[in-house]
Motif scaffolding. Sequence first.
Motif, short mmCIF file in Angstrom:
data_model
loop_
_atom_site.label_atom_id
_atom_site.label_comp_id
_atom_site.label_asym_id
_atom_site.label_seq_id
_atom_site.Cartn_x
_atom_site.Cartn_y
_atom_site.Cartn_z
N GLY A 156 3.68 -21.81 18.05
CA GLY A 156 5.09 -22.03 17.71
C GLY A 156 5.60 -20.96 16.77
N PHE A 157 4.76 -20.60 15.78
CA PHE A 157 5.15 -19.55 14.85
C PHE A 157 5.30 -18.21 15.57
CE2 PHE A 157 3.89 -16.05 12.03
CZ PHE A 157 4.87 -16.15 11.07
N PHE A 158 4.40 -17.95 16.52
CA PHE A 158 4.45 -16.69 17.27
C PHE A 158 5.80 -16.54 17.98
CE2 PHE A 158 4.04 -14.66 21.44
CZ PHE A 158 3.64 -13.39 21.09
N TRP A 159 6.23 -17.60 18.68
CA TRP A 159 7.48 -17.53 19.41
C TRP A 159 8.69 -17.54 18.49
CZ3 TRP A 159 7.53 -15.59 23.93
CH2 TRP A 159 6.44 -15.77 24.79
N LEU A 160 8.58 -18.23 17.37
CA LEU A 160 9.66 -18.22 16.39
C LEU A 160 9.84 -16.82 15.81
CD1 LEU A 160 11.73 -19.96 14.85
CD2 LEU A 160 9.95 -20.41 13.15
N GLN A 161 8.71 -16.19 15.45
CA GLN A 161 8.75 -14.82 14.93
C GLN A 161 9.32 -13.86 15.97
OE1 GLN A 161 7.24 -13.48 11.63
NE2 GLN A 161 8.83 -12.08 12.35
N LYS A 162 8.89 -14.04 17.21
CA LYS A 162 9.35 -13.16 18.30
C LYS A 162 10.86 -13.28 18.48
CE LYS A 162 7.72 -11.78 22.91
NZ LYS A 162 7.10 -10.54 22.42
N SER A 163 11.36 -14.51 18.46
CA SER A 163 12.79 -14.73 18.62
C SER A 163 13.57 -14.17 17.44
CB SER A 163 13.07 -16.23 18.77
OG SER A 163 14.43 -16.48 19.02
N ALA A 164 13.02 -14.35 16.23
CA ALA A 164 13.68 -13.81 15.05
C ALA A 164 13.71 -12.28 15.09
CB ALA A 164 12.97 -14.29 13.79
N ASP A 165 12.60 -11.67 15.52
CA ASP A 165 12.54 -10.21 15.62
C ASP A 165 13.57 -9.66 16.61
OD1 ASP A 165 10.53 -9.98 13.76
OD2 ASP A 165 8.91 -10.00 15.24
N ARG A 166 13.94 -10.49 17.57
CA ARG A 166 14.93 -10.07 18.56
C ARG A 166 16.36 -10.27 18.06
NH1 ARG A 166 12.18 -12.66 24.05
NH2 ARG A 166 10.65 -10.99 24.40
N GLY A 167 16.48 -10.82 16.84
CA GLY A 167 17.80 -10.94 16.23
C GLY A 167 18.52 -12.25 16.46
N HIS A 168 17.79 -13.30 16.88
CA HIS A 168 18.42 -14.60 17.09
C HIS A 168 18.69 -15.25 15.72
CE1 HIS A 168 19.09 -18.74 18.31
NE2 HIS A 168 19.23 -18.31 19.56
N PRO A 169 19.96 -15.47 15.35
CA PRO A 169 20.28 -15.96 14.00
C PRO A 169 19.62 -17.28 13.62
CG PRO A 169 22.25 -15.13 15.09
CD PRO A 169 21.17 -15.18 16.13
N GLU A 170 19.63 -18.27 14.55
CA GLU A 170 19.04 -19.56 14.21
C GLU A 170 17.53 -19.45 14.04
OE1 GLU A 170 19.15 -24.26 15.57
OE2 GLU A 170 20.13 -22.73 16.80
N ALA A 171 16.90 -18.61 14.87
CA ALA A 171 15.46 -18.41 14.74
C ALA A 171 15.13 -17.77 13.40
CB ALA A 171 14.95 -17.52 15.88
N MET A 172 15.97 -16.84 12.94
CA MET A 172 15.75 -16.23 11.63
C MET A 172 15.81 -17.28 10.52
SD MET A 172 18.18 -12.86 11.89
CE MET A 172 18.06 -11.66 13.22
N CYS A 173 16.77 -18.18 10.65
CA CYS A 173 16.92 -19.25 9.66
C CYS A 173 15.70 -20.17 9.66
CB CYS A 173 18.20 -20.04 9.96
SG CYS A 173 18.53 -21.39 8.82
#
Length: 211
Positions: A8-25
């Motif tokens: 879960g952390f891997f995909w959350l980090q991946k999404s955040a790295d791609r610039g998804h605002p909610e994932a960054m939060c």
Amino acid sequence: DGDAESLGFFWLQKSADRGHPEAMCELANYWRHNSEAPDRDARYIQWMTKSAEAGFGRAMMYLAEEYAEQDISQALTWYWKAAMAGRPAAFAPLARAYLQGSGGPYDPGKAVEYLTQGSTLKSEWRPQAGDRYDAAECMFELGKLFLEGKHVAKDEAAAAKWFQKAGDAGYYMISPRAKLQLAELHIRGAGVPRDLNRARQLIETSEALDY
């Protein structure tokens, strides 16, 4: 469970790295609440700031609350941005700052403006905080302003109107208090007709809601 959390952390980090605002939060909150790393607070600020700068209103609120105890000017900047993004929880802190002259000028008119604007917004659920912020807080604060007459002209009829709205909004942290304030006005006949039966009903309803 550990593998699932890591995935879960891997995909959350991946999404955040791609610039998804909610994932960054969400990644920021992961570092704050689920990590024991020594730099977890710095990572929290890093990712929450990125999310907020990407326009995510919830992240703006988290940052404002983070800075509220240490940098009021920074906190007010993020409260203002969150308010402009339509976050109901941002308006009452902004109004209080203008009433206190903290981090900016003393401006009661601006405080009333923000509270009135915030009173029109819908409720907001904050899962991480485990609580709901409601426009009722702004309604209640307006009622207190007009009742006390410290920062604006005393107007008990206006106070009664806002206490009525706050009480009807049904927010459990505000509604009982608003109903008690309105009951007191009915007992005194201040701004509303003197009506002891109505006052009793309001008090009983307030007690039933106050759990």
